[in-house]
Write a protein that holds these residues in place. Structure first.
Motif, short mmCIF file in Angstrom:
data_model
loop_
_atom_site.label_atom_id
_atom_site.label_comp_id
_atom_site.label_asym_id
_atom_site.label_seq_id
_atom_site.Cartn_x
_atom_site.Cartn_y
_atom_site.Cartn_z
N ARG A 109 0.88 -1.46 0.10
CA ARG A 109 -0.17 0.05 -0.17
C ARG A 109 0.83 1.55 0.35
O ARG A 109 0.31 2.20 -1.14
N PRO A 110 1.58 1.49 1.37
CA PRO A 110 2.51 2.80 0.84
C PRO A 110 3.42 3.12 -0.69
O PRO A 110 3.88 3.70 -1.08
N ALA A 111 3.59 1.90 -1.71
CA ALA A 111 4.38 1.48 -2.85
C ALA A 111 3.51 2.08 -3.35
O ALA A 111 3.63 2.94 -4.39
N ARG A 112 2.30 1.81 -3.56
CA ARG A 112 0.84 2.10 -4.97
C ARG A 112 1.19 3.69 -4.14
O ARG A 112 0.61 4.10 -5.28
N GLY A 113 0.38 4.33 -2.72
CA GLY A 113 0.55 4.86 -2.67
C GLY A 113 1.60 6.36 -3.68
O GLY A 113 1.48 7.33 -3.71
N MET A 114 2.67 6.18 -2.74
CA MET A 114 4.09 6.76 -3.38
C MET A 114 4.36 7.03 -5.05
O MET A 114 4.12 8.25 -5.12
N TRP A 115 3.73 5.77 -5.44
CA TRP A 115 3.72 5.74 -6.70
C TRP A 115 2.85 7.09 -7.47
O TRP A 115 3.19 7.76 -8.89
N VAL A 116 0.76 6.92 -6.78
CA VAL A 116 0.19 7.50 -6.87
C VAL A 116 0.88 9.30 -6.77
O VAL A 116 0.36 10.62 -7.69
N SER A 117 1.68 9.66 -6.03
CA SER A 117 2.18 10.25 -5.47
C SER A 117 3.36 10.63 -6.76
O SER A 117 3.14 12.28 -6.83
N VAL A 118 4.28 10.15 -7.35
CA VAL A 118 4.73 10.79 -7.97
C VAL A 118 4.42 10.62 -9.13
O VAL A 118 4.51 11.92 -10.58
N THR A 119 2.79 9.72 -9.94
CA THR A 119 2.58 10.42 -11.02
C THR A 119 1.40 11.85 -10.72
O THR A 119 1.62 12.35 -11.96
N TYR A 120 1.42 12.41 -9.65
CA TYR A 120 0.73 13.77 -9.46
C TYR A 120 1.37 14.51 -9.81
O TYR A 120 1.67 14.80 -10.49
N LEU A 121 2.76 14.14 -9.46
CA LEU A 121 3.98 15.33 -9.43
C LEU A 121 3.77 15.61 -11.34
O LEU A 121 4.94 16.22 -11.30
N THR A 122 4.31 14.76 -11.88
CA THR A 122 4.69 14.80 -13.31
C THR A 122 3.35 14.55 -14.17
O THR A 122 2.58 14.75 -15.44
N GLY A 123 2.34 14.99 -13.47
CA GLY A 123 0.72 15.28 -14.16
C GLY A 123 0.20 14.44 -14.27
O GLY A 123 -0.89 15.15 -15.32
N GLY A 124 0.18 13.24 -13.28
CA GLY A 124 -0.77 12.14 -14.31
C GLY A 124 -2.30 12.11 -13.41
O GLY A 124 -2.32 11.17 -13.81
N VAL A 125 -2.15 12.68 -12.25
CA VAL A 125 -3.34 12.44 -11.41
C VAL A 125 -4.14 13.80 -11.18
O VAL A 125 -4.35 15.01 -10.75
N TYR A 126 -5.70 13.97 -11.89
CA TYR A 126 -6.49 15.03 -12.18
C TYR A 126 -8.24 14.21 -12.40
O TYR A 126 -8.42 13.35 -12.75
N ALA A 127 -8.79 15.63 -11.62
CA ALA A 127 -9.99 15.05 -11.61
C ALA A 127 -10.88 14.84 -13.64
O ALA A 127 -10.01 15.14 -14.59
#
Ligand SMILES: [Zn+2]
Length: 134
Positions: A109-127
């Protein structure tokens, strides 16, 4: 120098977003929980509604984070314990295989959560865009 201050601020911002992911919180708002079950990740943030993963293959990035960390610990731990204690090879093998399995499960779970953060920081997490109703 102003640019150094901005660099420090940027680094703090990146670390905060990674920390939010490690704590299984939405990197966008910091409020929504990413997981609703032990291994079940929410598709979107229940608070701000950003989509965590656009495709199912994105979870591989989180697995890679977990694998890299566990293999670094395993190789380092094996070499250090071999030098310090000289345990039998069979013990080393059994111990480190069990450690790998337990760590991968515990760190999933922490690894997947951190990957979501990496994706967010590179612009891949949005509504998601609202659906057209015309
Ligand atoms: Zn959110």
């Amino acid at each position: 120098m102003p640019s150094k201050t901005n660099d420090e601020k940027d680094m703090r911002y990146y670390l905060e977003k990674l920390w939010l992911g490690f704590r299984l919180r939405c990197p966008n708002c910091g409020q929504g929980k990413m997981f609703s079950g032990l291994f079940r990740m929410e598709p979107t943030c229940p608070h701000c509604h950003v989509r965590y993963e656009r495709s199912s293959g994105e979870s591989l990035g989180g697995m890679m984070i977990g694998l890299i960390i566990v293999e670094l610990i395993t190789v380092g731990g094996y070499l250090l314990s071999d030098v310090l204690f000289r345990p039998p090879l069979l013990f080393q093998m059994v111990f480190w295989v069990a450690f790998n399995l337990a760590f991968c499960l515990a760190f999933y779970r922490p690894a997947r959560g951190m990957w979501v953060s990496v994706t967010y920081l590179t612009g891949g997490v949005y509504a998601d865009e609202p659906a057209e109703t015309s």
